[in-house]
Design a protein around this motif. Structure first.
Motif, mmCIF file in Angstrom:
data_model
loop_
_atom_site.group_PDB
_atom_site.id
_atom_site.type_symbol
_atom_site.label_atom_id
_atom_site.label_comp_id
_atom_site.label_asym_id
_atom_site.label_seq_id
_atom_site.Cartn_x
_atom_site.Cartn_y
_atom_site.Cartn_z
ATOM 1 N N PRO A 105 0.822 -1.223 0.000
ATOM 2 C CA PRO A 105 0.000 0.000 0.000
ATOM 3 C C PRO A 105 0.851 1.266 0.000
ATOM 4 O O PRO A 105 1.941 1.300 0.564
ATOM 5 C CB PRO A 105 -0.810 -0.123 1.289
ATOM 6 N N TYR A 106 0.312 2.287 -0.631
ATOM 7 C CA TYR A 106 1.061 3.525 -0.808
ATOM 8 C C TYR A 106 1.221 4.295 0.499
ATOM 9 O O TYR A 106 0.518 4.051 1.477
ATOM 10 C CB TYR A 106 0.392 4.405 -1.865
ATOM 11 N N SER A 107 2.156 5.244 0.481
ATOM 12 C CA SER A 107 2.346 6.155 1.604
ATOM 13 C C SER A 107 2.639 7.540 1.041
ATOM 14 O O SER A 107 2.882 7.694 -0.160
ATOM 15 C CB SER A 107 3.479 5.680 2.514
ATOM 16 N N VAL A 108 2.623 8.513 1.929
ATOM 17 C CA VAL A 108 2.937 9.881 1.544
ATOM 18 C C VAL A 108 4.046 10.391 2.469
ATOM 19 O O VAL A 108 3.916 10.308 3.685
ATOM 20 C CB VAL A 108 1.695 10.798 1.634
ATOM 21 N N GLY A 109 5.113 10.885 1.870
ATOM 22 C CA GLY A 109 6.208 11.473 2.631
ATOM 23 C C GLY A 109 7.353 10.522 2.904
ATOM 24 O O GLY A 109 7.233 9.303 2.760
ATOM 25 N N PRO A 110 8.494 11.074 3.289
ATOM 26 C CA PRO A 110 9.707 10.286 3.510
ATOM 27 C C PRO A 110 9.591 9.221 4.596
ATOM 28 O O PRO A 110 10.269 8.198 4.515
ATOM 29 C CB PRO A 110 10.750 11.343 3.894
ATOM 30 N N GLU A 111 8.752 9.453 5.611
ATOM 31 C CA GLU A 111 8.640 8.467 6.689
ATOM 32 C C GLU A 111 8.134 7.128 6.147
ATOM 33 O O GLU A 111 8.624 6.064 6.537
ATOM 34 C CB GLU A 111 7.711 8.977 7.796
ATOM 35 N N GLY A 112 7.151 7.181 5.260
ATOM 36 C CA GLY A 112 6.629 5.954 4.657
ATOM 37 C C GLY A 112 7.657 5.268 3.778
ATOM 38 O O GLY A 112 7.741 4.042 3.737
ATOM 39 N N VAL A 113 8.446 6.062 3.066
ATOM 40 C CA VAL A 113 9.519 5.513 2.220
ATOM 41 C C VAL A 113 10.540 4.794 3.096
ATOM 42 O O VAL A 113 10.944 3.665 2.814
ATOM 43 C CB VAL A 113 10.199 6.627 1.390
ATOM 44 N N ALA A 114 10.947 5.447 4.184
ATOM 45 C CA ALA A 114 11.930 4.842 5.089
ATOM 46 C C ALA A 114 11.395 3.543 5.682
ATOM 47 O O ALA A 114 12.118 2.534 5.746
ATOM 48 C CB ALA A 114 12.307 5.819 6.204
ATOM 49 N N ALA A 115 10.131 3.527 6.091
ATOM 50 C CA ALA A 115 9.534 2.315 6.667
ATOM 51 C C ALA A 115 9.499 1.192 5.633
ATOM 52 O O ALA A 115 9.785 0.030 5.954
ATOM 53 C CB ALA A 115 8.133 2.611 7.191
ATOM 54 N N TYR A 116 9.166 1.527 4.396
ATOM 55 C CA TYR A 116 9.105 0.528 3.324
ATOM 56 C C TYR A 116 10.484 -0.116 3.124
ATOM 57 O O TYR A 116 10.616 -1.340 3.086
ATOM 58 C CB TYR A 116 8.632 1.189 2.030
ATOM 59 N N TYR A 117 11.510 0.707 2.991
ATOM 60 C CA TYR A 117 12.849 0.162 2.731
ATOM 61 C C TYR A 117 13.470 -0.465 3.972
ATOM 62 O O TYR A 117 14.307 -1.359 3.856
ATOM 63 C CB TYR A 117 13.755 1.209 2.083
ATOM 64 N N ASP A 118 13.065 -0.032 5.150
ATOM 65 C CA ASP A 118 13.538 -0.671 6.371
ATOM 66 C C ASP A 118 13.037 -2.108 6.457
ATOM 67 O O ASP A 118 13.725 -2.984 6.985
ATOM 68 C CB ASP A 118 13.084 0.127 7.595
#
Length: 121
Positions: free
Chosen positions: A43-56
């Motif tokens: 599922p999509y996210s908005v903003g860098p925090e979601g990106v960081a969580a995805y790649y973490d």
């Protein structure tokens, strides 16, 4: 494709790739705008925090190799890129996806403001 658009995309995407390959989610996220729409394979996210969580959540050892297929200059401060990306893993076959990005100039920096992956059939 013009050299300028390819150079802009490579600058941003090389930094993104470096963070992915190093399993450094915060470095990956630093390449995204504060309001970036991010759509990986979950599922999509908005903003860098979601990106960081995805790649973490990605396994250590994940690497990315990309090929820019098309570019479009949408405005002076917006460039669209359409890419093929091979994500390699340590314990399973390489996953090839299509990736569309829009990078936006903010001050002197170019950052990803839209990122959408689609799986190949």
């Amino acid at each position: 494709m013009t050299g300028t658009e390819v150079e802009i995309l490579r600058t941003v995407l090389d930094q993104w790739k470096s963070g992915v390959d190093a399993h450094d989610p915060k470095r990956v996220a630093s390449n995204f705008t504060d309001d970036a729409i991010f759509q990986g394979l979950r599922p999509y996210s908005v903003g860098p925090e979601g990106v960081a969580a995805y790649y973490d959540a990605q396994q250590v050892g994940l690497t990315a190799e990309y090929d820019i297929l098309e570019t479009r200059r949408l405005a002076d401060d917006l460039v669209l890129g359409y890419l093929s990306v091979d994500f390699s893993f340590t314990d399973r076959p390489t996953l090839t996806v299509n990736l569309s990005v829009i990078v936006r100039r903010i001050g002197d920096a170019w950052l990803i403001s839209h990122y959408q992956v689609s799986r190949l059939g």
